[in-house]
Structure formats: C-alpha cells, structure tokens
Design a protein around this motif. Structure first.
Motif, PDB file in Angstrom:
ATOM      1  N   SER A  14       0.850  -1.188   0.000  1.00 38.77           N
ATOM      2  CA  SER A  14       0.000   0.000   0.000  1.00 38.77           C
ATOM      3  C   SER A  14       0.883   1.235   0.000  1.00 38.77           C
ATOM      4  O   SER A  14       2.017   1.197   0.456  1.00 38.77           O
ATOM      5  N   GLY A  15       0.338   2.312  -0.550  1.00 36.07           N
ATOM      6  CA  GLY A  15       1.067   3.566  -0.632  1.00 36.07           C
ATOM      7  C   GLY A  15       1.385   3.900  -2.074  1.00 36.07           C
ATOM      8  O   GLY A  15       0.757   3.398  -3.010  1.00 36.07           O
ATOM      9  N   TYR A  16       2.388   4.731  -2.252  1.00 34.55           N
ATOM     10  CA  TYR A  16       2.797   5.102  -3.600  1.00 34.55           C
ATOM     11  C   TYR A  16       3.676   4.002  -4.186  1.00 34.55           C
ATOM     12  O   TYR A  16       4.586   3.503  -3.527  1.00 34.55           O
ATOM     13  N   LEU A  17       3.392   3.612  -5.419  1.00 34.33           N
ATOM     14  CA  LEU A  17       4.224   2.677  -6.176  1.00 34.33           C
ATOM     15  C   LEU A  17       4.399   3.260  -7.569  1.00 34.33           C
ATOM     16  O   LEU A  17       3.437   3.765  -8.148  1.00 34.33           O
ATOM     17  N   ASP A  18       5.615   3.186  -8.119  1.00 35.73           N
ATOM     18  CA  ASP A  18       5.745   3.622  -9.509  1.00 35.73           C
ATOM     19  C   ASP A  18       5.240   2.494 -10.415  1.00 35.73           C
ATOM     20  O   ASP A  18       4.958   1.387  -9.967  1.00 35.73           O
ATOM     21  N   ASP A  19       5.109   2.795 -11.697  1.00 37.13           N
ATOM     22  CA  ASP A  19       4.536   1.825 -12.639  1.00 37.13           C
ATOM     23  C   ASP A  19       5.296   0.502 -12.637  1.00 37.13           C
ATOM     24  O   ASP A  19       4.685  -0.567 -12.664  1.00 37.13           O
ATOM     25  N   ALA A  20       6.625   0.569 -12.593  1.00 36.96           N
ATOM     26  CA  ALA A  20       7.437  -0.651 -12.630  1.00 36.96           C
ATOM     27  C   ALA A  20       7.247  -1.480 -11.366  1.00 36.96           C
ATOM     28  O   ALA A  20       7.133  -2.713 -11.435  1.00 36.96           O
ATOM     29  N   GLU A  21       7.219  -0.829 -10.200  1.00 37.25           N
ATOM     30  CA  GLU A  21       7.008  -1.552  -8.944  1.00 37.25           C
ATOM     31  C   GLU A  21       5.636  -2.230  -8.926  1.00 37.25           C
ATOM     32  O   GLU A  21       5.507  -3.382  -8.526  1.00 37.25           O
ATOM     33  N   LEU A  22       4.629  -1.505  -9.371  1.00 37.00           N
ATOM     34  CA  LEU A  22       3.279  -2.061  -9.400  1.00 37.00           C
ATOM     35  C   LEU A  22       3.188  -3.248 -10.358  1.00 37.00           C
ATOM     36  O   LEU A  22       2.645  -4.294 -10.010  1.00 37.00           O
ATOM     37  N   ALA A  23       3.754  -3.102 -11.547  1.00 31.58           N
ATOM     38  CA  ALA A  23       3.721  -4.184 -12.534  1.00 31.58           C
ATOM     39  C   ALA A  23       4.456  -5.422 -12.014  1.00 31.58           C
ATOM     40  O   ALA A  23       3.986  -6.557 -12.196  1.00 31.58           O
ATOM     41  N   ALA A  24       5.604  -5.230 -11.371  1.00 29.50           N
ATOM     42  CA  ALA A  24       6.365  -6.366 -10.822  1.00 29.50           C
ATOM     43  C   ALA A  24       5.587  -7.074  -9.722  1.00 29.50           C
ATOM     44  O   ALA A  24       5.562  -8.311  -9.660  1.00 29.50           O
ATOM     45  N   LEU A  25       4.929  -6.309  -8.872  1.00 26.59           N
ATOM     46  CA  LEU A  25       4.128  -6.891  -7.801  1.00 26.59           C
ATOM     47  C   LEU A  25       2.974  -7.713  -8.359  1.00 26.59           C
ATOM     48  O   LEU A  25       2.721  -8.832  -7.929  1.00 26.59           O
ATOM     49  N   VAL A  26       2.285  -7.158  -9.352  1.00 26.28           N
ATOM     50  CA  VAL A  26       1.167  -7.882  -9.962  1.00 26.28           C
ATOM     51  C   VAL A  26       1.675  -9.134 -10.680  1.00 26.28           C
ATOM     52  O   VAL A  26       1.076 -10.196 -10.571  1.00 26.28           O
ATOM     53  N   GLU A  27       2.795  -9.029 -11.360  1.00 26.70           N
ATOM     54  CA  GLU A  27       3.376 -10.206 -12.026  1.00 26.70           C
ATOM     55  C   GLU A  27       3.673 -11.305 -11.015  1.00 26.70           C
ATOM     56  O   GLU A  27       3.408 -12.490 -11.280  1.00 26.70           O
ATOM     57  N   ASP A  28       4.191 -10.940  -9.861  1.00 26.30           N
ATOM     58  CA  ASP A  28       4.456 -11.926  -8.801  1.00 26.30           C
ATOM     59  C   ASP A  28       3.164 -12.578  -8.322  1.00 26.30           C
ATOM     60  O   ASP A  28       3.127 -13.770  -8.035  1.00 26.30           O
ATOM     61  N   LEU A  29       2.092 -11.806  -8.230  1.00 21.96           N
ATOM     62  CA  LEU A  29       0.821 -12.334  -7.734  1.00 21.96           C
ATOM     63  C   LEU A  29       0.173 -13.298  -8.713  1.00 21.96           C
ATOM     64  O   LEU A  29      -0.483 -14.255  -8.296  1.00 21.96           O
ATOM     65  N   VAL A  30       0.344 -13.052 -10.003  1.00 22.65           N
ATOM     66  CA  VAL A  30      -0.290 -13.934 -10.993  1.00 22.65           C
ATOM     67  C   VAL A  30       0.668 -15.011 -11.485  1.00 22.65           C
ATOM     68  O   VAL A  30       0.226 -15.989 -12.087  1.00 22.65           O
TER      69      VAL A  30
END
Length: 170
Positions: free
Chosen positions: A153-169
């Motif tokens: 939660s909080g601020y994430l840049d596009d790359a951080e968000l994409a990497a996190l989602v990739e890890d989740l899926v």
C-alpha cells in the motif's frame, strides 16, 4: 501497551479460533505468525462513475489493485497510462479498481473519462471507500492477493506495481 495491541490485532492465537465469520487463517512463514485474510475487506458497496451499483464482493478470489486518485492530482494523472496498461495486460487475472475522490462528482467523472475502460472506476466524492481502507492521500495503491491479504500500500511507480502484480499472478 504495544504488546497488548499486537495481541489484539493478531487474534491472540494461530489456530483460527478467534477468527470472525468468513475469515481464514493465513500462516505468515516469514514471521511465524498467523493472520486473518477475510472477505470482509471486500464487504462494501459503492457506485461506478457511470452510476451503476458496485458490490466489492465480486472482486473476491482474484488479486485486486485499488488505485485511489483525485482529479486535480498531477501524479494521479501521470498514472493513468500505467494503470490502463496494467488492466489491459492482466484484466482476466487481476481486478483493477480506481477510486476517485476529494472533489465533486463532475470532476471525478471528467478525470475518469481519460482512464482505460478496462479499469473499474468508482466515484467516491464523500470518501466512504477511502475511509473503508484508511486511505488519507491521493495517488495511493492498495494491492491485495486473491485471499484479500494486503501485499502493498502507498505510492508505487509503474514498474514496482507491474512487478508486484506479475508476482501475484506468476
């Protein structure tokens, strides 16, 4: 006092005996503790920017990215393309929900018109959804896994968000 708060928040045990209805115990092997992952986090209703009813329980079972934005926020405006790409790339595997607030309905709708139609957009002019999640500032992401457990939660840049989602899926 801190120890008491930790005990209360952890449910005072790891066997699941203190969990509310609808919760399941999730073992956190990194800390050796158990925590509740609950559908209660998705127990709210709202309205889309188009005026349709929205029931958050429909998000259960898939990772979810909440994006909390304000129409006048330049950082939020800069995030439009990244959030749109995320929804386009992972829309079948991840819920992407934008929650506009901190302004009037018309301003929220104007901003929303610039966001990809792959993103579910909620109008939250009174801040009810923001309060549901304890969000206090625009340009905030809240990422939940498929059980409803917070991953970031909080601020994430596009790359951080994409990497996190990739890890989740994964």
């Amino acid at each position: 006092m801190v120890a008491l708060l930790v005990l209360l928040l952890s449910g005072c045990g790891t066997g699941g005996e203190n969990l509310a209805a609808g919760e399941t115990a999730i073992d956190d092997t990194s800390t050796g503790t158990s925590r509740a992952a609950t559908s209660a986090v998705l127990d709210f209703t709202s309205e889309t920017v188009d005026g349709d009813a929205f029931d958050a329980s429909t998000l259960a079972g898939k990772p979810t990215v909440f994006w909390f934005w304000a129409p006048w926020c330049p950082t939020c405006r800069a995030q439009i393309s990244g959030v749109g790409e995320l929804a386009e790339n992972y829309g079948d595997e991840v819920n992407v929900v934008g929650v506009g607030s901190l302004d009037e309905q018309a301003a929220i709708e104007g901003f929303a018109a610039e966001v990809s139609t792959d993103v579910t957009l909620l109008a939250d002019p009174d801040g009810a959804v923001w309060r549901q999640f304890g969000v206090t500032a625009q340009s905030t992401y809240l990422v939940l896994d498929e059980t409803g457990t917070e991953q970031a939660s909080g601020y994430l840049d596009d790359a951080e968000l994409a990497a996190l989602v990739e890890d989740l899926v994964g």
